[in-house]
Design an enzyme around this catalytic site. Structure first.
Site, PDB file in Angstrom:
ATOM      1  N   TYR A  38       7.387 -12.872  19.064  1.00 32.72           N
ATOM      2  CA  TYR A  38       7.973 -11.642  18.732  1.00 32.72           C
ATOM      3  C   TYR A  38       8.275 -11.395  17.156  1.00 32.72           C
ATOM      4  O   TYR A  38       8.806 -12.082  16.598  1.00 32.72           O
ATOM      5  CB  TYR A  38       9.513 -11.845  19.522  1.00 32.72           C
ATOM      6  CG  TYR A  38       9.887 -10.466  19.999  1.00 32.72           C
ATOM      7  CD1 TYR A  38       9.770  -9.708  20.910  1.00 32.72           C
ATOM      8  CD2 TYR A  38      10.922  -9.899  18.983  1.00 32.72           C
ATOM      9  CE1 TYR A  38      10.495  -8.606  21.252  1.00 32.72           C
ATOM     10  CE2 TYR A  38      11.432  -8.623  19.240  1.00 32.72           C
ATOM     11  CZ  TYR A  38      11.326  -7.955  20.363  1.00 32.72           C
ATOM     12  OH  TYR A  38      11.854  -6.637  20.701  1.00 32.72           O
ATOM     13  N   HIS A 195      19.602  -4.702  22.684  1.00 35.09           N
ATOM     14  CA  HIS A 195      18.504  -5.738  22.728  1.00 35.09           C
ATOM     15  C   HIS A 195      19.157  -7.245  22.768  1.00 35.09           C
ATOM     16  O   HIS A 195      18.461  -8.085  22.648  1.00 35.09           O
ATOM     17  CB  HIS A 195      18.098  -5.771  21.148  1.00 35.09           C
ATOM     18  CG  HIS A 195      17.179  -4.495  20.688  1.00 35.09           C
ATOM     19  ND1 HIS A 195      17.572  -3.391  19.997  1.00 35.09           N
ATOM     20  CD2 HIS A 195      15.766  -4.486  20.951  1.00 35.09           C
ATOM     21  CE1 HIS A 195      16.608  -2.724  20.086  1.00 35.09           C
ATOM     22  NE2 HIS A 195      15.610  -3.172  20.446  1.00 35.09           N
ATOM     23  N   ARG A 225       5.615   0.869  16.213  1.00 37.32           N
ATOM     24  CA  ARG A 225       5.445  -0.681  16.585  1.00 37.32           C
ATOM     25  C   ARG A 225       4.999  -0.723  18.100  1.00 37.32           C
ATOM     26  O   ARG A 225       5.232   0.351  18.653  1.00 37.32           O
ATOM     27  CB  ARG A 225       6.780  -1.486  16.333  1.00 37.32           C
ATOM     28  CG  ARG A 225       7.853  -1.036  17.492  1.00 37.32           C
ATOM     29  CD  ARG A 225       8.938  -1.946  17.158  1.00 37.32           C
ATOM     30  NE  ARG A 225       8.970  -3.263  17.377  1.00 37.32           N
ATOM     31  CZ  ARG A 225       8.926  -3.841  18.794  1.00 37.32           C
ATOM     32  NH1 ARG A 225       9.134  -3.367  19.792  1.00 37.32           N
ATOM     33  NH2 ARG A 225       8.664  -5.123  18.794  1.00 37.32           N
ATOM     34  N   ASN A 227       4.819  -2.867  21.597  1.00 40.79           N
ATOM     35  CA  ASN A 227       5.571  -3.771  22.341  1.00 40.79           C
ATOM     36  C   ASN A 227       4.734  -3.770  23.509  1.00 40.79           C
ATOM     37  O   ASN A 227       3.856  -2.939  24.044  1.00 40.79           O
ATOM     38  CB  ASN A 227       6.944  -3.191  22.860  1.00 40.79           C
ATOM     39  CG  ASN A 227       7.732  -4.246  23.531  1.00 40.79           C
ATOM     40  OD1 ASN A 227       7.461  -5.467  23.276  1.00 40.79           O
ATOM     41  ND2 ASN A 227       8.690  -3.984  24.431  1.00 40.79           N
ATOM     42  N   TYR A 318      11.191 -14.082  29.999  1.00 35.78           N
ATOM     43  CA  TYR A 318      11.993 -12.837  29.462  1.00 35.78           C
ATOM     44  C   TYR A 318      11.297 -11.721  30.109  1.00 35.78           C
ATOM     45  O   TYR A 318      11.723 -10.549  30.689  1.00 35.78           O
ATOM     46  CB  TYR A 318      12.253 -12.734  28.009  1.00 35.78           C
ATOM     47  CG  TYR A 318      12.327 -11.266  27.562  1.00 35.78           C
ATOM     48  CD1 TYR A 318      13.625 -10.790  27.941  1.00 35.78           C
ATOM     49  CD2 TYR A 318      11.399 -10.586  26.921  1.00 35.78           C
ATOM     50  CE1 TYR A 318      14.029  -9.535  27.538  1.00 35.78           C
ATOM     51  CE2 TYR A 318      11.750  -9.423  26.245  1.00 35.78           C
ATOM     52  CZ  TYR A 318      12.888  -8.768  26.757  1.00 35.78           C
ATOM     53  OH  TYR A 318      13.451  -7.515  26.245  1.00 35.78           O
ATOM     54  N   LYS A 319       9.822 -11.714  30.103  1.00 37.63           N
ATOM     55  CA  LYS A 319       8.869 -10.622  30.352  1.00 37.63           C
ATOM     56  C   LYS A 319       8.548 -10.432  31.800  1.00 37.63           C
ATOM     57  O   LYS A 319       7.865  -9.792  32.505  1.00 37.63           O
ATOM     58  CB  LYS A 319       7.716 -10.602  29.485  1.00 37.63           C
ATOM     59  CG  LYS A 319       7.666 -10.417  28.109  1.00 37.63           C
ATOM     60  CD  LYS A 319       6.659 -10.521  27.294  1.00 37.63           C
ATOM     61  CE  LYS A 319       6.813  -9.934  25.890  1.00 37.63           C
ATOM     62  NZ  LYS A 319       7.038  -8.590  25.648  1.00 37.63           N
TER      63      LYS A 319
END
Length: 339
Positions: A38, A195, A225, A227, A318-319
């Site tokens: 990350y 966040h 960016r 993600n 987390y994902k």
């Protein structure tokens, strides 16, 4: 690739969404290395990749335009609070409308036209058969408030951040295709607060550096960016509010269907400073690509296998990849000659 929108396809129920060969070729593949960690990964939002690239213009309009606009209408009909604007953000919303209309008219003149005579404006969107005259700054002259109006005509989600008290606050937005979060929940939160759930970034100071960078973002110098996550089925709306509709799909993945049902979901996030309100806009443009389509690019297949194989455990959880991560790695392994 010049804009050639396909007929409306579905991001729900029967999932008729497909990518053409051209759409696969221009997909914004997010992994520059064989390992993923990350990071802020910010670069100037300038043309990159040549004609037809997803980064050719400030706003990317592609073959899925009509499908995404139809999906947005369905979501907003059921949940109008997916568009929220605090009263003090009115000027920022008008600035966003101006920025998007000017960009669309300049970059896609065959589909969008903006005519301005002082504050008297005419906007034509030939793809959606819209032709409206209005007074810039006067919401009563538009069919909908400015963010609601332009947000229904541009692919991707949008948030507007007010800068005050040494922080950025999410005080307006239209979010109909989020990756497991909720505008209604995050509205009014500071940059650090929304966040908060992201693993590792606080200990490594990533969030602090990102906030300071964005608070110093100059007018006229947008940045972007990437993600990413993995999602089950070609479902755009994976919001917290609709978890009951899609959460169980994670348990439907098998070694036999993983290539068909798992999609790499990439967000191109563009951040831009508005000149009069000083707000920072963030557009979150989502692209979906099935693993079956992804592995048609041999280099991507190898890189994807290696990034997934070495993904930190905290990011897997987390994902939301825990149930099927191993099957994804095994599926991709067959395309990696080093495996």
């Amino acid at each position: 690739m010049r804009v050639a929108p396909k007929e409306i396809q579905s991001f729900r129920d029967d999932f008729t969404y497909t990518n053409s060969a051209a759409a696969i070729e221009r997909f914004p593949f997010p992994f520059p290395e064989d390992e993923y960690r990350y990071s802020v990964n910010i670069e100037a939002h300038q043309p990159k990749g040549g004609e037809g690239s997803a980064f050719e213009h400030y706003i990317d309009i592609d073959e899925h335009y009509l499908s995404e606009m139809a999906e947005r209408e369905l979501v907003l009909k059921d949940m109008p609070n997916r568009c929220l604007v605090m009263e003090h953000m009115d000027l920022a919303c008008w600035e966003m409308l101006e920025r998007y209309m000017v960009s669309l008219a300049e970059d896609y003149p065959e589909h969008f036209t903006l005519t301005r005579d002082g504050d008297s404006w005419r906007w034509e969107n030939k793809l959606l058969h819209i032709d409206d005259h209005f007074t810039f700054g006067d919401s009563a002259t538009l069919p909908r408030p400015p963010l609601d109006y332009i947000g229904r005509q541009v692919q991707g989600d949008f948030a507007l951040m007010d800068q005050r008290e040494g922080n950025l606050f999410m005080d307006a937005g239209m979010v109909t295709c989020p990756a497991d979060w909720s505008l209604a929940f995050d509205a009014g939160m500071s940059f650090d607060e929304w966040h908060g759930p992201v693993p590792m970034v606080h200990n490594e100071g990533i969030i602090d550096r990102a906030r300071k960078y964005l608070m110093a973002l100059p007018v006229g110098q947008p940045v972007r960016r990437l993600n990413w996550t993995l999602t089950v089925n070609a479902r755009m709306d994976t919001s917290s509010e609709t978890y009951n509709e899609w959460g169980h799909e994670r348990a439907s993945i098998t070694p036999e269907n993983v290539g068909e049902k798992i999609y790499l979901r990439v967000e191109v996030q563009v951040l831009d400073r508005m000149p009069r309100s000083n707000a920072v806009t963030i557009s979150i443009r989502t692209y979906l690509l099935s693993l079956e389509d992804l592995v048609t690019n041999k280099a991507w297949a190898v890189r994807m296998h290696r990034t997934m194989k070495t993904l930190p455990e905290a990011l897997i959880h987390y994902k939301g990849l825990t149930r099927f991560h191993g099957m994804v790695v095994d599926y991709l392994a067959q395309f990696d000659p080093a495996n």
